[in-house]
Design an enzyme around this catalytic site. Structure first.
Site, PDB file in Angstrom:
ATOM      1  CG  ASP A 480      -2.234   0.645   1.042  1.00  0.00           C
ATOM      2  OD1 ASP A 480      -2.363   1.444   0.096  1.00  0.00           O
ATOM      3  OD2 ASP A 480      -3.151   0.394   1.849  1.00  0.00           O
ATOM      4  CG  ASP A 550      -9.579   2.379  -0.847  1.00  0.00           C
ATOM      5  OD1 ASP A 550      -9.180   1.200  -0.962  1.00  0.00           O
ATOM      6  OD2 ASP A 550      -8.939   3.241  -0.211  1.00  0.00           O
TER       7      ASP A 550
HETATM    8  C1  DGJ Z   1      -5.912   1.856   1.722  1.00  0.00           C
HETATM    9  C2  DGJ Z   1      -6.295   0.658   0.921  1.00  0.00           C
HETATM   10  O1  DGJ Z   1      -6.804   1.037  -0.313  1.00  0.00           O
HETATM   11  C3  DGJ Z   1      -7.295  -0.186   1.695  1.00  0.00           C
HETATM   12  O2  DGJ Z   1      -7.706  -1.269   0.925  1.00  0.00           O
HETATM   13  C4  DGJ Z   1      -6.661  -0.627   2.985  1.00  0.00           C
HETATM   14  O3  DGJ Z   1      -5.603  -1.509   2.717  1.00  0.00           O
HETATM   15  C5  DGJ Z   1      -6.186   0.583   3.763  1.00  0.00           C
HETATM   16  N1  DGJ Z   1      -5.348   1.435   2.992  1.00  0.00           N
HETATM   17  C6  DGJ Z   1      -5.442   0.148   4.994  1.00  0.00           C
HETATM   18  O4  DGJ Z   1      -4.901   1.208   5.674  1.00  0.00           O
END
Ligand code: DGJ
Length: 726
Positions: A480, A550
């Site tokens: 991430d 997301d």
């Molecule tokens: C952002 C990501 O897009 C989510 O899927 C998740 O992993 C969060 N970060 C976790 O902090």
């Protein structure tokens, strides 16, 4: 031969099965661009030389006999600066004398089978040298001693080529590179439209189309990542081009940091297209004897519309960008806990997910953010990559053993480029994050960005990651990246090198990802940046799939997935069914099946009926996997252009099967719709599985499917599966 050099005419001719790219070595060794477009034979190509209207303002070279020539009005292959071409320059170098004049002329070339790797950078690759042919043209600026090597690789059978540039300082004094584009293509007209992919967090890669105007225009990123906001992809298409007809030139930069795509249309109606590292804020000191490698641009040409351009990108990336075991191996169907629990979980809770997931047929449990240090919320602990055994109830090794005993593989989340202000790492090494002395550091999501230009920082983080990955049976890693770079300065670089920081940081990221690939060849990496904030070919080189967004609302996902599909194949798009209430589970799965499929919810909350629905979806995932992951995509109804419906289909390479999906976003005004399918064999007969009806490919494509009677309520959807009748 896909690449030929005509000694007599001094012409380079690069051919794919469908396109040609032609250059000429002109008088005084100027390298002129002659043509890029639909395939043409070698015949009288010098006539293609574009010369705009020559005026007294057009700078001339006294040594050139052809009176119509001026660098200002001809199509130049790789123009320097301040020597007669007033358009946006491909390369700008400030020499030790303080001036920025360069004028690169042809010096030599070589043609060979295969494709070279690019030092420190991701790039397309071939396993078999017969799959590609490369031309390297060396150009020199005699006054400054700078040399550029233009590298062109032709993927003949795929209708694609790549370009990159290396700058070398052959002089005995340092020079500063102020800009270096990887691609520069001059067109004789600007009568085209430009398609780009804009967005933001939760709305990535939405396609936008506009006519190309006179003057400068373009898109880019200055965020230290390719970004949610503009993708390093652009298409230049003929004005009337649609999915099936017209010309489309696709450009995609294999790079994950600041990029720029620029068009500069000139006084004669032509235009220059440039793509590469964003020159804003970029400044690279090149010592004598050093070389700088700029990233690679992928260029695809289609004369059969935007749809075919996309399919060429998809075929190319599936075979020549995605690497390692997961290029060909079937991706595991995973369940991720993030949307269900955020950081509020225990080992026991996750094991309860795993037990139900296993019963339903899922294959991997992914433990997202929150398993390390005192990471109970997003205010802390990034950088403290030590397993919180209290939270898990055991060591990671023991926990993963339990997951494996249940029958699932195990995946884990990391955010390796970040450091929380509240972390042991920050307390120990406050200078390890990017910062500018004397200036308050901007904070985002309570975190700073680690200085990945530093080897010591990278080695430390990689050591921790290596330890975690080695102590347990970890099959998957979600990488991430949840903020962008600000105050991008490094404590380890001298003042004259601070302009290199953005590029050095992404090189550092690539280095760590490359080490992961080498040390853990079976590890499946899924890239992520607050969803799809770093969805680019650079990342795909190391991680075969990327969390697309997301936003898991299936209706909003439609425009995101349509836009993403302009150049990225289905297998690269992480797509999950979540607990989102907007539609039923059928539509959520129908949308998520267009990608690397999974679930992102608490499976303990499923009713008995929902469990059966999910089991059936998982069976469908297996059944349709090949046609989706390896088939050709046809976008039928674009949700960005139709207020009511979206529809798309996948057709297997041999055209023996097809899967059609349609979603109603809003109740349409008409009941009747004849949905014309695409990509089938008109001669073949196909049976639609649910109804048993047999149709000819011709009638499905030319007359269409009569959709009268299908559900029209908001959020409803259907899938139709066709199989050839032999
Ligand atoms: C952002 C990501 O897009 C989510 O899927 C998740 O992993 C969060 N970060 C976790 O902090």
């Amino acid at each position: 031969m896909p690449i030929r050099f005509d000694e007599k005419e001094k012409i380079f001719h690069l051919d794919t099965a469908t396109s040609s790219y032609v250059m000429e070595i002109f008088e005084q060794n100027y390298l002129l661009h002659l043509y890029y477009g639909k395939k043409i034979p070698d015949h009288n190509l010098k006539r293609l030389k574009y010369k705009g209207w020559f005026a007294s303002f057009s700078p001339m070279n006294r040594l050139v006999e052809d009176g119509g020539f001026s660098p200002d009005i001809c199509m130049m292959e790789y123009p320097g600066q301040n020597t007669g071409d007033f358009r946006r320059t491909a390369v700008a170098v400030r020499n030790a004398d303080g001036n920025n004049a360069t004028d690169f002329r042809y010096a030599s070339h070589k043609i060979y089978a295969g494709k070279p790797a690019l030092a420190g950078l991701p790039a397309l690759y071939v396993e078999d040298d017969a799959d590609a042919t490369t031309l390297e043209i060396t150009m020199r600026d005699e006054v400054t001693g700078m040399r550029v090597v233009l590298c062109y690789t032709v993927f003949e059978h795929l209708g694609a080529m790549t370009r990159s540039v290396r700058i070398c300082n052959d002089s005995d004094r340092p020079a500063r590179i102020e800009s270096v584009y990887s691609t520069c293509v001059d067109f004789p007209t600007h009568d085209y439209d430009l398609i780009t992919l804009y967005g933001r967090w939760l709305k990535e890669r939405t396609a936008e189309r506009r006519p190309i105007a006179r003057g400068r225009q373009g898109v880019g990123s200055l965020r230290g990542s390719s970004s949610h906001h503009q993708n390093p992809f652009a298409a230049v298409v003929s004005s009337g081009a649609d999915e099936d007809c017209g010309e489309a030139y696709g450009f995609n930069l294999v790079y994950s940091s600041n990029f720029s795509f620029d068009i500069d249309s000139d006084q004669n109606g032509g235009m220059r297209v440039l793509m590469g590292i964003n020159p804003d804020g970029f400044d690279w000191l090149l010592a004598p004897g050093e070389a700088f490698q700029a990233p690679e641009t992928v260029m695809v040409y289609s004369d059969q519309g935007i749809g075919e351009m996309s399919r060429i990108f998809h075929r190319l990336y599936r075979k020549h960008l995605i690497r390692g075991k997961w290029r060909d191996a079937k991706r595991p169907l995973l369940i991720n806990n993030w949307e269900a629990t955020a950081m509020d979980f225990t080992g026991e809770k996750l094991l309860s997910f795993a037990r139900v997931a296993k019963e339903l047929g899922m294959e991997m449990l992914v433990m997202d953010d929150g398993w390390f240090g005192n990471r109970f919320d997003d205010h802390r602990a990034l950088g403290d990559w030590h397993v919180n055994e209290e939270k898990l109830g055991s060591t990671l090794h023991e926990f993963v053993e339990k997951v494996n005993e249940i029958g699932l593989r195990f995946g884990i989340w990391f955010e390796p480029e970040m450091i929380s202000r509240d972390s042991d790492l920050y307390r120990a090494h406050p200078d390890w994050c990017l910062h500018v002395p004397g200036r308050e550091k901007s904070i985002a999501r309570y975190q700073y960005v680690l200085d990945y230009s530093r080897q010591d920082v990278r080695d430390y983080i990689y050591g921790l990651m290596h330890h975690v990955l080695s102590t347990a049976n970890v099959a998957y890693l979600k990488w991430d990246f949840n903020r962008n770079l600000t105050e991008a300065g490094s404590a380890a670089l001298p003042p004259e090198r601070q302009g290199e920081i953005f590029h050095r940081c992404v090189l550092g990221t690539y280095e760590i990802m490359g080490r992961l690939n080498r040390d853990f060849p079976d590890l499946l990496i899924e890239n992520c940046s607050g969803g799809g904030g770093r969805f680019d070919p650079g990342m795909l080189y190391y991680s075969p799939q990327i969390w697309t967004s997301d936003n898991t609302d299936p209706i909003e996902r439609l425009t995101i997935q349509f836009g993403t599909s302009l150049c990225y194949p289905a297998s690269t798009m992480g797509a999950h069914v979540s607990a989102n209430k907007r539609t039923g589970y059928d539509t959520k799965a129908n949308v998520a099946l267009w990608g690397s499929f999974g679930y992102e919810l608490d499976p303990n909350t499923f009713s008995a009926e929902e469990r059966e629905i999910v089991k059936a979806q998982i069976a469908e995932y297996h059944k349709y996997y090949d046609v989706i992951h390896y088939g050709d995509l046809y976008r039928l109804i674009d949700p960005a252009q139709n207020a009511f419906r979206a529809a798309w289909m996948f057709v297997s390479e041999d055209k023996s099967e097809a899967l059609v999906t349609s979603v109603v976003m809003r109740r349409p005004p008409e009941y009747a719709l004849y949905l014309r399918l695409k990509g089938l064999d008109p001669e073949k007969l196909y049976r639609e599985e649910a109804s048993g009806e047999v149709y000819s490919g011709a009638s499905l494509m030319y007359a269409g499917l009569n959709l009268f009677g299908t559900d029209l309520d908001d959020g409803t959807s259907f899938k139709l599966y066709f199989k050839e009748v032999k």
